[in-house]
Design an enzyme around this catalytic site. Structure first.
Site, mmCIF file in Angstrom:
data_model
loop_
_atom_site.group_PDB
_atom_site.id
_atom_site.type_symbol
_atom_site.label_atom_id
_atom_site.label_comp_id
_atom_site.label_asym_id
_atom_site.label_seq_id
_atom_site.Cartn_x
_atom_site.Cartn_y
_atom_site.Cartn_z
ATOM 1 N N PHE A 88 0.821 -1.205 0.000
ATOM 2 C CA PHE A 88 0.000 0.000 0.000
ATOM 3 C C PHE A 88 0.858 1.259 0.000
ATOM 4 O O PHE A 88 1.895 1.324 0.662
ATOM 5 C CB PHE A 88 -0.869 0.060 1.270
ATOM 6 C CG PHE A 88 -1.895 -1.021 1.394
ATOM 7 C CD1 PHE A 88 -3.209 -0.821 0.986
ATOM 8 C CD2 PHE A 88 -1.563 -2.246 1.968
ATOM 9 C CE1 PHE A 88 -4.155 -1.804 1.127
ATOM 10 C CE2 PHE A 88 -2.511 -3.247 2.112
ATOM 11 C CZ PHE A 88 -3.813 -3.025 1.688
ATOM 12 N N ASP A 89 0.383 2.273 -0.714
ATOM 13 C CA ASP A 89 0.779 3.650 -0.434
ATOM 14 C C ASP A 89 0.180 4.009 0.939
ATOM 15 O O ASP A 89 -0.644 3.254 1.476
ATOM 16 C CB ASP A 89 0.228 4.545 -1.544
ATOM 17 C CG ASP A 89 0.348 6.019 -1.232
ATOM 18 O OD1 ASP A 89 1.467 6.456 -0.919
ATOM 19 O OD2 ASP A 89 -0.670 6.719 -1.281
ATOM 20 N N PHE A 90 0.538 5.140 1.496
ATOM 21 C CA PHE A 90 -0.011 5.493 2.818
ATOM 22 C C PHE A 90 -0.964 6.681 2.768
ATOM 23 O O PHE A 90 -2.171 6.527 2.926
ATOM 24 C CB PHE A 90 1.099 5.737 3.838
ATOM 25 C CG PHE A 90 0.564 5.837 5.238
ATOM 26 C CD1 PHE A 90 0.196 4.705 5.934
ATOM 27 C CD2 PHE A 90 0.396 7.078 5.851
ATOM 28 C CE1 PHE A 90 -0.332 4.786 7.226
ATOM 29 C CE2 PHE A 90 -0.124 7.180 7.133
ATOM 30 C CZ PHE A 90 -0.496 6.027 7.824
ATOM 31 N N LEU A 121 -1.418 -0.820 -4.164
ATOM 32 C CA LEU A 121 -2.609 0.023 -4.083
ATOM 33 C C LEU A 121 -2.203 1.448 -3.756
ATOM 34 O O LEU A 121 -1.443 1.682 -2.816
ATOM 35 C CB LEU A 121 -3.564 -0.482 -2.988
ATOM 36 C CG LEU A 121 -4.163 -1.872 -3.150
ATOM 37 C CD1 LEU A 121 -3.238 -2.930 -2.552
ATOM 38 C CD2 LEU A 121 -5.526 -1.954 -2.476
ATOM 39 N N ASP A 170 -3.320 6.012 -4.448
ATOM 40 C CA ASP A 170 -4.342 7.002 -4.805
ATOM 41 C C ASP A 170 -3.851 8.034 -5.805
ATOM 42 O O ASP A 170 -4.555 9.002 -6.092
ATOM 43 C CB ASP A 170 -4.825 7.724 -3.536
ATOM 44 C CG ASP A 170 -3.730 8.586 -2.905
ATOM 45 O OD1 ASP A 170 -2.595 8.093 -2.789
ATOM 46 O OD2 ASP A 170 -4.010 9.746 -2.552
#
Length: 214
Positions: free
Chosen positions: A3-5, A157, A159
Site C-alpha cells: 500500500f501507499d499510505f 494500491l 491514490d
C-alpha cells in the site's frame, strides 16, 4: 499486498497540507494551496522543504513541520474502522502486507502510532529508504526483495498517478483507490488494473477471487 499510505491507508493529506502551510508561512511568509503542495509531492517531507523553501533555515523548518504534524494529527486524522478491519482481514487471510510511501520515516511512525497501525506490516519502505521516489519503482522493488516475492505475486494500491506508474514499472498489478475523503489524483491519467471507490467492494472482490481459485 503493498500500500501507499497518505490518501490510501489514512486520511492524512489534510494534516500534511496544514503542516506544510505552517512552514511556508513561517519561513517564507508565503501562502501555499493544497494543489501547490501536491505538485511538490515526490520526495519526503524533508526533501520537499529543502527543495521548495526559499529560506535556508531548513532544519528549523523541518522541526516545525513535524511539530505541527504531531500536534494536530489526533484532531484532524480520524481512526478508520474500515481500514483497520481490512488490514485485520488481510492478515487473517495470510497476506504479506507492506507500505511503500514517499513520507519520511518520522512522520509515518507518528501516523502509525496515532492510528494504532504499527503491527500490521511485514515491510515498510519510506522516502528515507530510497534514492528515487515514486513514480520510480525502486520502493516497490525493495519491498518485493525484502519479502522474497516476484512481481506477479504482488499488488500495489495507491491514490495517485505516481503510485500507479510505479506499480506498472515494477510489473505488479495496480489498484487505484478513492475510498478515503481526501486523495491525490481525482482521475487517473494512467489506468490501474482496477479502481475501487469503497473498501466493501474491494473486500468482496477478494472473496470472489478466492472462490475462483479454490
Amino acid at each position: 499486498m503493498i500500500f501507499d499510505f497518505d490518501g490510501t491507508l489514512a486520511d492524512t493529506l489534510p494534516v500534511c497540507f496544514l503542516a506544510f502551510q505552517s512552514v511556508f508561512k513561517e519561513f517564507d511568509d508565503r501562502e501555499v494551496t493544497p494543489e501547490e503542495i501536491k505538485a511538490m509531492f515526490g520526495p519526503s517531507e524533508t526533501g520537499i522543504i529543502r527543495e521548495n523553501l526559499t529560506s535556508t533555515d531548513h532544519e528549523k523548518a523541518i522541526d516545525l513541520y513535524y511539530e505541527v504534524y504531531r500536534e494536530r494529527h489526533e484532531k484532524i486524522v480520524q481512526d478508520n474502522e474500515e481500514i483497520n478491519n481490512l488490514l485485520k482481514l488481510l492478515k487473517t487471510e495470510g497476506y504479506k502486507l507492506g507500505i511503500v510511501t514517499g513520507k519520511a520515516r518520522k512522520s509515518l511512525d507518528i501516523s502509525l502510532e496515532c492510528l494504532g497501525l504499527t503491527n500490521f506490516f511485514d515491510v515498510i519502505i519510506t522516502g528515507d529508504d530510497v534514492e528515487n521516489p515514486k513514480p520510480h519503482p525502486e520502493g516497490i522493488n525493495r519491498a518485493l526483495d525484502y519479502l522474497n516475492l516476484s512481481a506477479n505475486e504482488a499488488v500495489f494500491l495507491g491514490d495517485s498517478d505516481a503510485d500507479i506508474m510505479a506499480g506498472l514499472q515494477a510489473n505488479v498489478k495496480t489498484i487505484g483507490v478513492h475510498w478515503l475523503p481526501n486523495y491525490q489524483t481525482v482521475e487517473f491519467s494512467i489506468q490501474p488494473n482496477k479502481i475501487y471507490t469503497n473498501i466493501k467492494d474491494f473486500i468482496e472482490s477478494l472473496s470472489e477471487n478466492k472462490m475462483k481459485s479454490t
